[in-house]
Enzyme design. Structure first.
Site, PDB file in Angstrom:
ATOM      1  N   GLU A 121       1.674  -0.422  -5.022  1.00 16.60           N
ATOM      2  CA  GLU A 121       0.604   0.875  -5.413  1.00 16.60           C
ATOM      3  C   GLU A 121       1.356   2.414  -5.513  1.00 16.60           C
ATOM      4  OE1 GLU A 121      -2.713   3.060  -3.682  1.00 16.60           O
ATOM      5  OE2 GLU A 121      -1.554   2.597  -2.447  1.00 16.60           O
ATOM      6  N   ASP A 175       0.630  -1.530   0.163  1.00 18.59           N
ATOM      7  CA  ASP A 175       0.170   0.259  -0.156  1.00 18.59           C
ATOM      8  C   ASP A 175       0.963   1.151  -0.003  1.00 18.59           C
ATOM      9  OD1 ASP A 175      -2.396   1.284   0.279  1.00 18.59           O
ATOM     10  OD2 ASP A 175      -1.714   1.311   2.226  1.00 18.59           O
TER      11      ASP A 175
END
Ligand code: GLC
Ligand code: CA
Length: 551
Positions: free
Chosen positions: A241, A200
């Site tokens: 990401e 993330d």
């Protein structure tokens, strides 16, 4: 030789909370997900990415973690997780999980200890300042909710850094003890059998906000992450990401010693601009701007995922074009830079157009990501706040709550779409399984053929010049073979003339309809929103065996 399984994976993402509720409390759970693995395996999925399932106060739908070593009790137990892992392994489905270590929840015991005293050993797990600099609005990820990336904490008598919600304090990655905590989290879940992590918010790790450390050191954290993973399991992967410009891409891949995969944010934005204009040029230009990846690197292509469809890399005028075409009402937009809709409502549920867009997803260089519900054409619920519009429960059948849960409607984790064209009464798995012409059966076929085209995952991209700006013609070539794909982004049928084509013998593999075999390989008819995939038969001596995962 390194196992490059992910270079031709078919990835599917879901949130356990909204997939299948087995015990009838209104919240999806690991037992429910385990029961649906045969469905996913039947669809041809080879890799599942699970959104965060850790204990969390849920300020950010689980992206605010309180305990990295456990399962949210609402979703099940670690025991249920282990059963799930075994069931997935039996079906040959690999599992990626979310690694959310740019920040913790404000309720994480580390933060509680850190704020309680400046002499706590946890103080330096976070980033503090007594006189923080002013925030530039471009630094805010959630401009609707926050106006600063610094929050004053009464207890700590200092400001802490948070790029996301204020309930998500950023960890201090430059602290070696924090990095060691991250290593242990990675080792724990690899030991539980996962095949890697969707990492993330990666760019925020290496943002040098407070000039604590030199840029070089921060970048080297990506190398360290890779070492943690590969030391424990050389087959496991890191999927970052990182919504970054094409020039920054090499920083994330290094020379094959950093991330294995990146989401193709950049190309996705160019793709939506091209779709809005019905002109393939922006997409072709975007593809040309991509740097070459190291041999072990890969793109994960997507259309929509659980967040907004961000358009932040387009100019303001280009963003307006995309909004005009796909999200004209401000209620469909979010954060001034994105769209909070699912794909089918964006294109008036036009089946041809849907297929075209998903055909691009399957054939652009890289591998495809599907999100639960894409395969049946689920819609959105704009009455829900923020990104919840695209996070409604999976629609399994026309039974109450779409077969997702037996709980009372008011007890559901999130409301099921129960009205209109996208209500579960009309859009559900059971009905589409019975209908040979359904979107679900289209996906089934598309995935089957995609698996027969490993060149799309491993090959070299070449764009073929056409006379029609609306048409993207590209091929992916690999010593094992060549796949050519033609996509018509416009709602007018046409016949394209290729300026040149190195392959003279193209056999249709897949398409929006059954076309007459080509008379010559330079003149190719294509329907409105049409798509055609070909295999070049002139590549002689190509080896069908051992082509998966090779490069
Ligand atoms: C990522 C997630 C998003 C989340 C954010 C903060 O962008 O995709 O859903 O809100 O990180 O963790
Ligand atoms: Ca449940």
């Amino acid at each position: 030789m390194q196992n490059l399984w992910y270079k031709n994976a078919i990835v599917y993402s879901l949130d356990v909370e909204t997939f299948m509720d087995a015990n009838g409390d209104g919240i999806g759970d690991f037992i429910g997900l385990t029961q649906q693995l045969d469905y996913l395996s039947g669809l041809g999925i080879t890799c599942l990415w699970l959104h965060p399932f850790y204990p969390s106060p849920n300020r950010d739908d689980g992206y605010d973690v309180m305990d990295y070593y456990n399962v949210d009790p609402r979703l099940g137990t670690l025991g249920d997780f282990v059963d799930f892992m075994q069931a997935a392994q039996e079906r040959g489905i690999r599992i990626l999980i979310d690694l959310v270590v740019n920040h913790t929840s404000i309720q994480h015991p580390w933060f509680q200890a850190a704020r309680s005293s400046s002499s706590s050993p946890y103080r330096d797990y976070y980033v503090w300042s007594e006189h923080p600099p002013a925030t530039d609005p471009s630094e805010l990820v959630f401009p609707d909710a926050e106006d600063s990336i610094w929050e004053y904490d009464e207890q700590a008598r200092a400001y802490y850094l948070h790029h996301f919600y204020k309930e998500q304090p950023d960890l201090n990655i430059s602290n070696p003890t924090v990095r060691d905590e991250i290593r242990k989290i990675i080792h724990f879940w690899l030991t539980m059998g996962v095949s890697g992590f969707r990492v993330d918010a990666v760019p925020y790790f290496i943002k040098n906000v407070v000039e604590l450390v030199a840029q070089y050191e921060l970048e080297s954290f990506l190398v360290e992450l890779r070492q943690y993973v590969s030391a424990r399991n050389p087959e496991a992967v890191l999927l970052a990401e990182a919504n970054v410009e094409s020039q920054s891409v090499p920083l994330y891949f290094g020379n094959g010693d950093r991330m294995h995969m990146l989401f193709s944010f950049f190309v996705n934005q160019k793709k939506f601009l091209a779709l809005a204009r019905q002109d393939a040029t922006p997409l072709a230009e975007g593809l040309q701007q991509l740097p070459d990846l190291p041999r072990s690197g890969q793109w994960l292509n997507f259309v929509r995922h659980h967040d907004e469809l961000t358009l932040d890399q387009l100019s303001a005028a280009e963003q307006q074009e995309v909004f005009q075409a796909f999200a004209p009402d401000p209620a469909m937009q979010i954060y001034g830079r994105g769209i909070r809709r699912r794909l089918p409502p964006m294109i008036q549920n036009n089946r041809q157009h849907l297929e075209l867009i998903y055909s691009l997803l399957f054939t652009l260089p890289g591998i495809p990501l599907l999100r639960y519900g894409d395969e049946i054409g689920m819609g959105d619920d704009l009455s829900l706040p923020d990104r919840d519009s695209v996070r409604t429960p999976m629609q399994w059948s026309d039974q109450p709550n779409g077969g997702f849960s037996q709980a009372a409607v008011e007890d559901l984790a999130k409301p099921v779409i129960s009205e209109g064209d996208y209500g579960y009464q009309r859009v559900n798995v059971a009905a589409q399984q019975r209908d040979p012409h359904s979107l679900l059966n289209w996906f089934d076929r598309a995935i089957r053929i995609r698996k027969q085209c490993p060149e799309l995952g491993c090959g070299q991209l070449h764009l073929l010049e056409t006379t029609e700006p609306a048409v993207l013609a590209h091929c992916c070539s690999h010593p094992s073979g060549v796949v050519v794909a033609i996509h018509n982004l416009s709602h007018h049928p046409c016949t394209i003339a290729l300026k040149s084509n190195p392959y003279s013998n193209l056999a249709d593999l897949f398409g929006d309809q059954s076309y007459e075999p080509l008379q010559d390989s330079l003149t190719i008819p294509i329907a409105a929103y049409g798509y055609r995939w070909f295999r070049a038969l002139d590549i002689v001596g190509y080896v069908r065996s051992n082509q998966k995962g090779t490069n």
